[in-house]
Design a protein around this motif. Structure first.
Motif: not given
Ligand SMILES: Cc1cc2nc3c(=O)[nH]c(=O)nc-3n(C[C@H](O)[C@H](O)[C@H](O)COP(=O)(O)OP(=O)(O)OC[C@H]3O[C@@H](n4cnc5c(N)ncnc54)[C@H](O)[C@@H]3O)c2cc1C
Length: 282
Positions: A31, A33-38, A79, A103, A107, A112, A116, A118, A125, A168, A184
């Motif tokens: 999956p 979602a926001g792709c910020t981790d991927l 967030f 972030g 971010i 999402t 965070n 998953a 956080d 999720i 934090k």
């Molecule tokens: C510059 C930067 C700063 C950041 N700062 C912080 C910070 O201060 N604190 C913090 O906690 N994080 C931080 N992050 C990490 C990230 O932004 C968070 O973890 C964010 O919540 C990930 O959400 P996403 O929707 O972008 O996830 P994605 O990158 O889309 O997905 C992350 C993972 O979750 C899985 N996934 C996503 N949605 C679902 C779902 N509904 N069901 C099952 N699997 C799912 C995906 O397959 C992947 O494995 C930062 C990232 C960056 C790039």
């Protein structure tokens, strides 16, 4: 080496049931979602998967709803959405406080709560907040829905009970009695991954009445998964001193040395956070 995006496939469902059917019939799919981790993983070439499922258009997974019993947050809720939600601000201020330090604005607009959770990083956080809140996760697959207590979701470092065919769908937060607190510690305010962070709830007592609720303490970045500190809570529930509670906390955590911090620093700062919670909520 960067992941060549030309080698990847993205499936784009229009509804949640279509997404769940794709996970069942065309998996394994990762999956997005926001792709910020991927996206960070693509940049560093650490993502092995090549086939992805785009959740972003699925509005059924988005939004904060509230009824008398629970606050329900869809997994795709960002967030920024949580920070803007009057219900979240009123009922889970510790989640709003954590969201404000995840972030920067970019971010927060894209990351999402489901991502965070998953992603399963011990430094996520929102995780100590959800552990302290006794949140319930709703996991959906084409076969049905199951509800898993957040405190039983992770099985080890970056592993969980979520099956590959499950998403999720939402996080439910039951009513929380007491004063909520979140802090934090990182190299910079937000933008930096936490060295340690603590979410806690202090039972409310007024005019000598018996306190309602119990102490709740959860901590991140000091063990392979987020920890709910049951022993420390029991020490506080028994009316012991903050010194005894800090000793209990140190006995429950298992911090390591890594690129972000040292075991000694994390241990000392974690105990300091508990003291600060104690003082600031007194
Ligand atoms: C510059 C930067 C700063 C950041 N700062 C912080 C910070 O201060 N604190 C913090 O906690 N994080 C931080 N992050 C990490 C990230 O932004 C968070 O973890 C964010 O919540 C990930 O959400 P996403 O929707 O972008 O996830 P994605 O990158 O889309 O997905 C992350 C993972 O979750 C899985 N996934 C996503 N949605 C679902 C779902 N509904 N069901 C099952 N699997 C799912 C995906 O397959 C992947 O494995 C930062 C990232 C960056 C790039």
């Amino acid at each position: 080496m960067k992941t060549p995006l030309s080698s990847t496939t993205l499936l784009r469902p229009r509804t949640l049931s279509e997404a769940l059917a794709m996970l069942r019939d065309e998996g394994p799919l990762t999956p997005v979602a926001g792709c910020t981790d991927l996206y960070v993983g693509f940049q560093f070439g650490t993502v092995d998967a090549r086939r992805f499922l785009d959740l972003w258009p699925l509005d059924e997974l988005r939004g904060v709803q509230h009824d008398v019993r629970t606050l329900r947050i869809g997994a795709l809720t960002t967030f920024a959405d949580i920070i803007a939600s009057p219900a979240a601000r009123r009922l889970v201020p510790m989640l709003v406080a954590a969201s404000r330090e995840i972030g920067g604005k970019q971010i927060q607009n894209r990351g999402t709560i489901g991502g965070n959770i998953a992603n399963a990083s011990p430094a996520g956080d929102s995780l100590p907040v959800l552990a302290a809140a006794d949140a319930i996760l709703e996991l959906r697959s084409a076969a049905g829905t199951r509800r898993v207590p957040f405190n039983e979701f992770y099985t080890g470092y970056r592993t969980s009970v979520r099956r590959a065919d499950e998403l999720i769908a939402s996080v439910e937060i039951p009513p929380i009695q007491g004063t909520q607190w979140w802090r934090k510690v990182g190299t910079r305010r937000a933008q930096a991954i936490s060295k340690t962070m603590l979410a806690a709830v202090r039972p409310v007592s007024s005019r000598g009445r018996v306190a309602r609720g119990t102490w709740r303490i959860a901590i991140g970045s000091v063990a392979p998964t987020v920890l709910r500190l049951r022993h420390t809570e029991a020490v506080l529930d028994a009316g012991a001193s903050i010194d005894d509670a800090c000793q209990a906390l140190v006995s429950e955590i298992a911090p390591i040395d890594d690129v972000r911090s040292t075991k000694e620093y994390r241990t000392a700062v974690s105990a300091n956070l508990l003291r600060r919670f104690w003082t600031e909520t007194a």
